[in-house]
Design an enzyme around this catalytic site. Structure first.
Site, mmCIF file in Angstrom:
data_model
loop_
_atom_site.group_PDB
_atom_site.id
_atom_site.type_symbol
_atom_site.label_atom_id
_atom_site.label_comp_id
_atom_site.label_asym_id
_atom_site.label_seq_id
_atom_site.Cartn_x
_atom_site.Cartn_y
_atom_site.Cartn_z
ATOM 1 N N VAL A 61 0.807 -1.218 0.000
ATOM 2 C CA VAL A 61 0.000 0.000 0.000
ATOM 3 C C VAL A 61 0.845 1.276 0.000
ATOM 4 C CG1 VAL A 61 -0.208 0.309 2.511
ATOM 5 C CG2 VAL A 61 -2.123 0.940 1.029
ATOM 6 N N TYR A 62 2.137 1.160 0.265
ATOM 7 C CA TYR A 62 2.995 2.341 0.243
ATOM 8 C C TYR A 62 3.133 2.839 -1.195
ATOM 9 C CZ TYR A 62 4.559 1.141 5.015
ATOM 10 O OH TYR A 62 4.631 0.843 6.355
#
Length: 366
Positions: A61-62
């Site tokens: 998700v980064y």
């Protein structure tokens, strides 16, 4: 660099790890953290490895996978020198299969992470959040399959509550699935909630803590001052609402204590804050981040020395808060404390570092 066992596993990890959330930064949150490209990331990785920091943590998700992609480019040709840690479960899109820890999501997320990181295995694979919609047995069965296939070496979690983690560990023991050996948690001098339940659980069950945001979501960088506005360059202007809240009175009480000890030791505020964490029970590694070389070298300076016991006690006292129910009786009432000595205060007859001055029982009959 000191190396420590990761929980009750055989994996040894450095006391400091590097968080790659600044790599490839995109969007309102991760863009504010930093936007390190592959060339700069490779230089930072080299500095880390020279200092003995061999574990690098990221997540799908980064920056929508960009962090994993940049990290993969940065370690190219050096895969055997590093430990790769990544996470999944948080939403990567709006579709029904784009979030959670279902079997199909975990298999797909693993394949995607392997591709972006440019590797054939992940050393530590963590669930970024608890998925209440997927049975725990399904989650663990899928992870077991991935471990047996050689694509994952060890498994862990992040941001779980006590009952969520304990339920998962019990199911793993019941079925012979891999146990979670790591819990990536928020823990800092301005955020000690980890100590109330998750720290004792980690000690009892052999789950090591990987600490994220050791500087209290950017509040313990040494730039904040009592009675002054946020500095213009602080990322808190854009990211404060994303992270754990901190009451201003409590924050500056802690900052005052850290600054006094920083003066005594000749260290910086971040170095003192990180060094305090390194001495806490269950902490296997503290994840540091850096947008540039100067920040990285400053954070690396948190190791190789120790705070004096009296300085630790002052930091404990300044950062202590009354625990919520049902934990506060175990700190404040002798009957509870005798039955359950705290891992931070094994002798219940002495003042606890969580409660520096003894208090009278709430109920004299106890």
């Amino acid at each position: 660099m000191e190396y420590r066992q990761l929980g009750a596993s055989g994996l040894k990890v450095p006391a400091l790890s590097f968080g790659a959330g600044t790599f490839g930064g995109q969007g309102p949150l991760f863009g504010a953290w930093g936007n390190t490209d592959a060339q700069e990331a490779r230089r930072l990785v080299g500095i880390c490895l020279e200092a003995g920091i061999s574990m690098f943590d990221t997540a799908d998700v980064y920056s929508a996978g960009a962090s994993e992609d940049v990290l993969g480019q940065a370690i190219k040709g050096r895969r055997d020198e590093v430990l790769l840690s990544t996470k999944t479960s948080l939403p990567m899109g709006d579709g029904p299969a784009d979030a959670g820890s279902s079997r199909s999501r975990l298999i797909r997320a693993t394949e995607d992470a392997l591709r972006r990181l440019g590797t054939d295995h992940i050393d530590l694979f963590q669930l970024h959040a608890f998925d209440a919609g997927t049975p725990v047995d399904e989650v663990l069965s899928a992870l077991d399959q991935l471990v047996r296939s050689g694509k994952i070496r060890y498994v862990g979690v992040s941001n779980f509550s006590g009952w969520q983690l304990m339920k998962s560990l019990a199911a793993a023991d019941r079925h012979g699935y891999p146990r979670y050996v790591a819990h990536q948690v928020y823990y800092s001098l301005v955020g000690r909630d980890y100590e109330w339940e998750l720290l004792p659980l980690g000690l009892d069950q052999g789950v090591g803590a990987l600490v994220w945001s050791p500087l209290g979501w950017g509040r313990l960088t040494g730039k904040l001052r009592r009675g002054r506005p946020l500095p213009d360059g602080s990322r808190l202007h854009r990211t404060a609402d994303f992270g754990p809240p901190v009451d201003d009175d409590h924050l500056f009480r802690v900052i005052d204590a850290i600054e006094g000890i920083a003066e005594e030791t000749g260290r910086t505020v971040p170095q003192v804050a990180i060094n305090w964490l390194l001495r806490r029970p269950t902490v296997s590694s503290v994840i540091i981040g850096a947008r540039d070389e100067a920040q990285l070298l400053q954070n690396i300076g948190a190791v190789g020395w120790e705070l004096a016991p009296e300085q630790v006690a002052r930091l404990d006292a300044a950062s202590a808060k009354v625990a919520p129910y049902p934990y506060f009786p175990y700190e404040r009432q002798e009957g509870f404390a005798r039955l359950n000595p705290s891992p931070l205060n094994p002798s219940p007859l002495r003042p606890s570092p969580l409660r520096p001055s003894p208090l009278k029982p709430l109920n004299p009959s106890l």
